[in-house]
Design a protein around this motif. Structure first.
Motif, PDB file in Angstrom:
ATOM      1  N   CYS A 144       8.606  51.356  54.077  1.00 28.44           N
ATOM      2  CA  CYS A 144       8.191  50.768  52.793  1.00 28.44           C
ATOM      3  C   CYS A 144       8.392  49.256  52.807  1.00 28.44           C
ATOM      4  CB  CYS A 144       8.966  51.401  51.639  1.00 28.44           C
ATOM      5  SG  CYS A 144       8.452  53.082  51.270  1.00 28.44           S
ATOM      6  N   SER A 145       9.486  48.784  53.388  1.00 25.70           N
ATOM      7  CA  SER A 145       9.700  47.343  53.499  1.00 25.70           C
ATOM      8  C   SER A 145       8.691  46.703  54.436  1.00 25.70           C
ATOM      9  CB  SER A 145      11.120  47.056  53.996  1.00 25.70           C
ATOM     10  OG  SER A 145      12.048  47.374  53.007  1.00 25.70           O
ATOM     11  N   LEU A 146       8.373  47.397  55.500  1.00 22.92           N
ATOM     12  CA  LEU A 146       7.370  46.893  56.435  1.00 22.92           C
ATOM     13  C   LEU A 146       6.009  46.779  55.756  1.00 22.92           C
ATOM     14  CD1 LEU A 146       6.908  46.084  59.397  1.00 22.92           C
ATOM     15  CD2 LEU A 146       6.333  48.460  59.845  1.00 22.92           C
ATOM     16  N   TYR A 147       5.652  47.771  54.962  1.00 25.53           N
ATOM     17  CA  TYR A 147       4.394  47.705  54.226  1.00 25.53           C
ATOM     18  C   TYR A 147       4.417  46.551  53.221  1.00 25.53           C
ATOM     19  CZ  TYR A 147       0.729  48.701  50.903  1.00 25.53           C
ATOM     20  OH  TYR A 147      -0.352  48.575  50.081  1.00 25.53           O
ATOM     21  N   ALA A 148       5.539  46.386  52.509  1.00 29.10           N
ATOM     22  CA  ALA A 148       5.638  45.305  51.526  1.00 29.10           C
ATOM     23  C   ALA A 148       5.537  43.938  52.196  1.00 29.10           C
ATOM     24  CB  ALA A 148       6.937  45.425  50.740  1.00 29.10           C
ATOM     25  N   ALA A 149       5.962  43.846  53.457  1.00 27.12           N
ATOM     26  CA  ALA A 149       5.867  42.571  54.179  1.00 27.12           C
ATOM     27  C   ALA A 149       4.422  42.198  54.475  1.00 27.12           C
ATOM     28  CB  ALA A 149       6.666  42.647  55.472  1.00 27.12           C
ATOM     29  N   THR A 150       3.526  43.164  54.487  1.00 26.80           N
ATOM     30  CA  THR A 150       2.121  42.871  54.766  1.00 26.80           C
ATOM     31  C   THR A 150       1.357  42.420  53.526  1.00 26.80           C
ATOM     32  OG1 THR A 150       1.395  45.150  54.371  1.00 26.80           O
ATOM     33  CG2 THR A 150       2.098  44.578  56.620  1.00 26.80           C
ATOM     34  N   LEU A 151       1.965  42.560  52.361  1.00 27.37           N
ATOM     35  CA  LEU A 151       1.294  42.190  51.119  1.00 27.37           C
ATOM     36  C   LEU A 151       1.320  40.680  50.915  1.00 27.37           C
ATOM     37  CD1 LEU A 151       2.777  44.911  48.760  1.00 27.37           C
ATOM     38  CD2 LEU A 151       0.551  44.927  49.875  1.00 27.37           C
ATOM     39  N   THR A 152       0.307  40.153  50.271  1.00 33.59           N
ATOM     40  CA  THR A 152       0.279  38.744  49.904  1.00 33.59           C
ATOM     41  C   THR A 152       1.194  38.552  48.700  1.00 33.59           C
ATOM     42  OG1 THR A 152      -2.002  38.600  50.639  1.00 33.59           O
ATOM     43  CG2 THR A 152      -1.199  36.838  49.205  1.00 33.59           C
ATOM     44  N   PRO A 153       2.132  37.599  48.766  1.00 36.66           N
ATOM     45  CA  PRO A 153       3.056  37.406  47.634  1.00 36.66           C
ATOM     46  C   PRO A 153       2.318  37.068  46.344  1.00 36.66           C
ATOM     47  CG  PRO A 153       3.849  36.252  49.568  1.00 36.66           C
ATOM     48  CD  PRO A 153       2.465  36.733  49.886  1.00 36.66           C
ATOM     49  N   ILE A 154       2.760  37.651  45.270  1.00 40.64           N
ATOM     50  CA  ILE A 154       2.182  37.385  43.957  1.00 40.64           C
ATOM     51  C   ILE A 154       2.713  36.050  43.437  1.00 40.64           C
ATOM     52  CG2 ILE A 154       1.787  39.810  43.406  1.00 40.64           C
ATOM     53  CD1 ILE A 154       4.390  39.817  41.854  1.00 40.64           C
ATOM     54  N   SER A 155       2.124  35.544  42.405  1.00 49.44           N
ATOM     55  CA  SER A 155       2.494  34.213  41.909  1.00 49.44           C
ATOM     56  C   SER A 155       3.917  34.172  41.352  1.00 49.44           C
ATOM     57  CB  SER A 155       1.503  33.760  40.845  1.00 49.44           C
ATOM     58  OG  SER A 155       1.523  34.663  39.754  1.00 49.44           O
ATOM     59  N   SER A 156       4.427  35.293  40.866  1.00 48.42           N
ATOM     60  CA  SER A 156       5.776  35.298  40.306  1.00 48.42           C
ATOM     61  C   SER A 156       6.860  35.514  41.363  1.00 48.42           C
ATOM     62  CB  SER A 156       5.887  36.389  39.233  1.00 48.42           C
ATOM     63  OG  SER A 156       5.680  37.661  39.813  1.00 48.42           O
ATOM     64  N   TRP A 157       6.476  35.678  42.628  1.00 47.22           N
ATOM     65  CA  TRP A 157       7.451  35.866  43.718  1.00 47.22           C
ATOM     66  C   TRP A 157       8.048  34.504  44.036  1.00 47.22           C
ATOM     67  CZ3 TRP A 157       9.723  40.017  45.511  1.00 47.22           C
ATOM     68  CH2 TRP A 157      10.408  39.964  46.713  1.00 47.22           C
ATOM     69  N   SER A 158       9.311  34.305  43.698  1.00 47.85           N
ATOM     70  CA  SER A 158       9.931  32.982  43.787  1.00 47.85           C
ATOM     71  C   SER A 158      10.699  32.743  45.085  1.00 47.85           C
ATOM     72  CB  SER A 158      10.875  32.792  42.598  1.00 47.85           C
ATOM     73  OG  SER A 158      11.893  33.773  42.642  1.00 47.85           O
ATOM     74  N   HIS A 159      10.668  33.688  45.994  1.00 44.19           N
ATOM     75  CA  HIS A 159      11.447  33.552  47.216  1.00 44.19           C
ATOM     76  C   HIS A 159      10.618  32.920  48.327  1.00 44.19           C
ATOM     77  CE1 HIS A 159      14.690  35.807  45.459  1.00 44.19           C
ATOM     78  NE2 HIS A 159      13.862  36.787  45.146  1.00 44.19           N
ATOM     79  N   SER A 160      11.317  32.392  49.334  1.00 44.81           N
ATOM     80  CA  SER A 160      10.631  31.778  50.469  1.00 44.81           C
ATOM     81  C   SER A 160      10.271  32.798  51.539  1.00 44.81           C
ATOM     82  CB  SER A 160      11.532  30.703  51.082  1.00 44.81           C
ATOM     83  OG  SER A 160      12.733  31.292  51.540  1.00 44.81           O
ATOM     84  N   PHE A 161      10.763  34.008  51.416  1.00 44.63           N
ATOM     85  CA  PHE A 161      10.441  35.058  52.379  1.00 44.63           C
ATOM     86  C   PHE A 161       9.382  35.990  51.804  1.00 44.63           C
ATOM     87  CE2 PHE A 161      14.383  36.007  50.119  1.00 44.63           C
ATOM     88  CZ  PHE A 161      14.081  37.202  49.494  1.00 44.63           C
ATOM     89  N   SER A 162       8.865  36.867  52.664  1.00 46.64           N
ATOM     90  CA  SER A 162       7.770  37.761  52.251  1.00 46.64           C
ATOM     91  C   SER A 162       8.272  38.816  51.276  1.00 46.64           C
ATOM     92  CB  SER A 162       7.146  38.432  53.465  1.00 46.64           C
ATOM     93  OG  SER A 162       8.029  39.405  53.981  1.00 46.64           O
ATOM     94  N   MET A 163       7.353  39.574  50.741  1.00 52.40           N
ATOM     95  CA  MET A 163       7.710  40.618  49.777  1.00 52.40           C
ATOM     96  C   MET A 163       8.398  41.796  50.435  1.00 52.40           C
ATOM     97  SD  MET A 163       4.409  40.342  47.279  1.00 52.40           S
ATOM     98  CE  MET A 163       4.956  41.498  46.091  1.00 52.40           C
ATOM     99  N   GLY A 164       8.488  41.786  51.755  1.00 52.53           N
ATOM    100  CA  GLY A 164       9.203  42.828  52.493  1.00 52.53           C
ATOM    101  C   GLY A 164      10.644  42.461  52.757  1.00 52.53           C
ATOM    102  N   GLY A 165      11.081  41.336  52.280  1.00 50.80           N
ATOM    103  CA  GLY A 165      12.462  40.912  52.464  1.00 50.80           C
ATOM    104  C   GLY A 165      12.658  40.158  53.770  1.00 50.80           C
ATOM    105  N   LEU A 166      13.912  39.880  54.047  1.00 52.19           N
ATOM    106  CA  LEU A 166      14.255  39.169  55.276  1.00 52.19           C
ATOM    107  C   LEU A 166      14.323  40.126  56.423  1.00 52.19           C
ATOM    108  CD1 LEU A 166      16.994  36.790  53.871  1.00 52.19           C
ATOM    109  CD2 LEU A 166      14.686  36.176  54.539  1.00 52.19           C
TER     110      LEU A 166
END
Length: 143
Positions: A121-143
């Motif tokens: 699930c984290s690997l899949y989330a890493a493939t997603l394009t970050p949404i505008s409210s995602w305030s982190h410098s890493f991908s949506m799949g975490g570090l």
């Protein structure tokens, strides 16, 4: 010389034991579901500004579960990103399975695969394009 003695009767009859065992499994299911709901609440109210053991923030914590929710949600979001929602989903699904008495005998064997599900699930989330409210410098799949 041994004297014949009468055996002890069981404290509870078989029907009562079965009833208590079923209610115990249902109570365990409610507890597991409550943990899943707590994870979901902590993740849903995650705010990067909250002070947790990873970061120091303002004095007011915005997490709905308070300091404990911030301490749980911050590392989960940073390590697993949106894949951390799969942990809450796993707890909720298994809690409902215990309440419904479906598959409780295979629970331990199937829970061995839960970390693989979380990683995927984290690997899949890493493939997603970050949404505008995602305030982190890493991908949506975490570090």
């Amino acid at each position: 010389m041994a004297y014949p003695t009468r055996g002890r009767d069981p404290f509870l009859d078989a029907g009562t034991q079965a009833f208590l065992e079923r209610r115990g499994v249902e109570a365990l299911g409610l507890c597991v579901s409550a943990v899943g709901v707590a994870f979901a609440l902590a993740l849903a109210s995650y705010a990067p500004e909250d002070s947790a053991w990873i970061s120091a923030g303002g004095p007011e914590i915005q997490n709905w579960l308070g300091q404990i929710g911030a301490i749980v949600a911050a590392p989960l979001i940073k390590i697993m990103g949106l894949g951390s929602w799969s942990i809450a989903l796993t707890f909720l699904a298994w809690g409902l399975r215990l309440i419904a008495h479906t598959g409780a005998d295979r629970m331990i064997m199937r829970l061995i695969y839960a970390p693989i599900f979380w990683a995927l699930c984290s690997l899949y989330a890493a493939t997603l394009t970050p949404i505008s409210s995602w305030s982190h410098s890493f991908s949506m799949g975490g570090l």
